[in-house]
Structures are given as structure tokens and as C-alpha cells.
Scaffold this motif. Structure first.
Motif, PDB file in Angstrom:
ATOM      1  N   ARG A 173       0.837  -1.207   0.000  1.00 13.44           N
ATOM      2  CA  ARG A 173       0.000   0.000   0.000  1.00 13.44           C
ATOM      3  C   ARG A 173       0.870   1.256   0.000  1.00 13.44           C
ATOM      4  NH1 ARG A 173      -5.060   1.589   0.746  1.00 13.44           N
ATOM      5  NH2 ARG A 173      -5.880  -0.317   1.617  1.00 13.44           N
ATOM      6  N   ASP A 214       0.729   4.164  -2.695  1.00 12.67           N
ATOM      7  CA  ASP A 214       0.452   5.532  -2.251  1.00 12.67           C
ATOM      8  C   ASP A 214       1.567   6.477  -2.693  1.00 12.67           C
ATOM      9  OD1 ASP A 214      -1.901   4.709  -1.074  1.00 12.67           O
ATOM     10  OD2 ASP A 214      -1.116   4.752   0.983  1.00 12.67           O
ATOM     11  N   LEU A 273      -1.166   6.450  -6.965  1.00 12.06           N
ATOM     12  CA  LEU A 273      -2.069   5.735  -7.861  1.00 12.06           C
ATOM     13  C   LEU A 273      -3.404   5.460  -7.186  1.00 12.06           C
ATOM     14  CD1 LEU A 273       0.449   3.128  -9.298  1.00 12.06           C
ATOM     15  CD2 LEU A 273      -0.408   5.181 -10.423  1.00 12.06           C
ATOM     16  N   LYS A 274      -4.482   5.609  -7.927  1.00 14.10           N
ATOM     17  CA  LYS A 274      -5.816   5.249  -7.449  1.00 14.10           C
ATOM     18  C   LYS A 274      -6.202   3.873  -7.979  1.00 14.10           C
ATOM     19  CE  LYS A 274      -6.563   9.160  -5.394  1.00 14.10           C
ATOM     20  NZ  LYS A 274      -6.047   9.202  -4.049  1.00 14.10           N
ATOM     21  N   GLN A 275      -5.588   3.507  -9.112  1.00 12.97           N
ATOM     22  CA  GLN A 275      -5.797   2.181  -9.660  1.00 12.97           C
ATOM     23  C   GLN A 275      -4.597   1.813 -10.529  1.00 12.97           C
ATOM     24  OE1 GLN A 275      -9.563   2.923 -11.697  1.00 12.97           O
ATOM     25  NE2 GLN A 275      -8.566   2.425 -13.639  1.00 12.97           N
ATOM     26  N   LYS A 305      -7.017  -1.879 -14.599  1.00 12.19           N
ATOM     27  CA  LYS A 305      -8.446  -1.654 -14.351  1.00 12.19           C
ATOM     28  C   LYS A 305      -8.829  -1.907 -12.900  1.00 12.19           C
ATOM     29  CE  LYS A 305      -9.730  -2.706 -19.084  1.00 12.19           C
ATOM     30  NZ  LYS A 305     -10.513  -3.522 -19.996  1.00 12.19           N
ATOM     31  N   LEU A 306      -7.833  -2.182 -12.046  1.00 10.62           N
ATOM     32  CA  LEU A 306      -8.120  -2.496 -10.643  1.00 10.62           C
ATOM     33  C   LEU A 306      -7.850  -1.307  -9.731  1.00 10.62           C
ATOM     34  CD1 LEU A 306      -6.724  -6.064  -9.875  1.00 10.62           C
ATOM     35  CD2 LEU A 306      -9.076  -5.357 -10.188  1.00 10.62           C
ATOM     36  N   LYS A 307      -8.803  -1.033  -8.849  1.00  5.19           N
ATOM     37  CA  LYS A 307      -8.594  -0.009  -7.839  1.00  5.19           C
ATOM     38  C   LYS A 307      -7.556  -0.506  -6.843  1.00  5.19           C
ATOM     39  CE  LYS A 307     -13.219   1.911  -8.090  1.00  5.19           C
ATOM     40  NZ  LYS A 307     -14.471   2.190  -7.380  1.00  5.19           N
ATOM     41  N   VAL A 308      -6.831   0.423  -6.241  1.00  6.04           N
ATOM     42  CA  VAL A 308      -5.794   0.069  -5.264  1.00  6.04           C
ATOM     43  C   VAL A 308      -6.385  -0.765  -4.138  1.00  6.04           C
ATOM     44  CG1 VAL A 308      -4.275   1.043  -3.485  1.00  6.04           C
ATOM     45  CG2 VAL A 308      -4.205   1.944  -5.811  1.00  6.04           C
ATOM     46  N   GLU A 309      -7.582  -0.427  -3.676  1.00  5.01           N
ATOM     47  CA  GLU A 309      -8.189  -1.183  -2.569  1.00  5.01           C
ATOM     48  C   GLU A 309      -8.439  -2.632  -2.964  1.00  5.01           C
ATOM     49  OE1 GLU A 309      -8.946  -2.136   1.036  1.00  5.01           O
ATOM     50  OE2 GLU A 309      -8.258  -0.126   0.487  1.00  5.01           O
ATOM     51  N   THR A 310      -8.789  -2.881  -4.201  1.00  5.06           N
ATOM     52  CA  THR A 310      -8.982  -4.252  -4.684  1.00  5.06           C
ATOM     53  C   THR A 310      -7.651  -5.003  -4.708  1.00  5.06           C
ATOM     54  OG1 THR A 310     -10.867  -3.531  -6.012  1.00  5.06           O
ATOM     55  CG2 THR A 310      -9.877  -5.661  -6.582  1.00  5.06           C
TER      56      THR A 310
END
Length: 141
Positions: free
Chosen positions: A100, A104, A108-110, A113-118
Motif C-alpha cells: 500500500r 500511495d 495511484l488510485k488504480q 483496471k483495478l482499484k488500489v483497494e482491490t
């Protein structure tokens, strides 16, 4: 799909020929997620580590030959280390937090096609679901 299994390889170059534990998980249920994440994140990590990583003996010799003209001081000390059991010594929570932190730092937010949280959730899932068998017993790594 196949549960990972533990076996040992001898370290013939070490005194007393100790055994190196190997957990083979090429068909483990999480291997495809792990490979997907590696393919997704490896280019980002490699780019970040480009100036601080030596990937081969040839590259090390090349860098050492250039070192005196760029960085060498009279008090420079070179040392090497032998890391043992690196994979099993990485705390799971800290491993995911480090991922993470890297994402950070790259702001990057993604990725793809995957969001960072995913990505974080998938990484946590892979880290927490390492199972293997040895001598008919099942273990959670």
C-alpha cells in the motif's frame, strides 16, 4: 488445483549439508491471483527499485567498477549478507502495508483496471491463504 506440498533440498555448499525447505505451490488455489498481481505490480516495483537493485553478478561487477569514480570515499565499507527464510520471515500485515505504501507513494488510485483497494484485498487474501501438506498433515503458513 492442488494443495502445496513441502519437501527439502540439500544445501551442498554449506557445512553439514543443511536442508532447504521448499513449498511447491505451482497448482495452489491462490497461484493465479498471485501471478496476476505479480504481472500487474512487477513493472511498478522494478521501476521504483531500478537505481537501488542489483539483479545479477555481471551487473554487480559493472557497478563496482564504476563505483570509485562516482561514490568511493576512503571510509567506504562494502559488505554482503545472506538472507535466510526471507519469504517466511515477512510479516503478512507489514507485507501488505508495504505494498500500500508503494502504491500511495506512486499516487495511484488504480493499476490497470483495478482499484488500489482491490489490489490490497487480493494481496491480503493470497498472503493469508497459504496452506500446504507434509507427511499427510495440513498446515497454514
Amino acid at each position: 488445483v492442488e494443495l502445496a506440498h513441502l519437501y527439502y533440498l540439500p544445501k551442498a555448499h554449506k557445512l553439514g549439508t543443511p536442508l532447504r525447505p521448499i513449498i511447491s505451490g505451482l497448482k495452489h488455489p491462490t497461484i493465479k491471483i498471485s501471478k496476476f498481481l505479480d504481472d500487474l505490480l512487477r513493472p511498478l516495483f522494478d521501476q521504483m527499485a531500478l537505481n537501488t537493485t542489483v539483479t545479477s553478478g555481471f551487473e554487480l561487477v559493472k557497478q563496482l567498477q564504476q563505483w570509485p569514480t562516482v561514490n568511493m570515499c576512503q571510509d567506504t565499507i562494502f559488505c554482503t549478507i545472506d538472507v535466510t527464510d526471507l519469504y517466511t520471515m515477512v510479516p503478512q500485515i507489514e507485507g501488505v502495508l508495504s505494498l500500500r505504501k508503494m502504491l500511495d507513494q506512486l499516487k495511484l488510485k488504480q493499476v490497470g483496471k483495478l482499484k488500489v483497494e482491490t489490489i490490497i484485498r487480493l494481496s491480503r487474501f493470497v498472503m493469508k491463504n497459504n496452506y500446504f501438506s507434509y507427511n499427510g498433515q495440513f498446515y497454514h503458513q
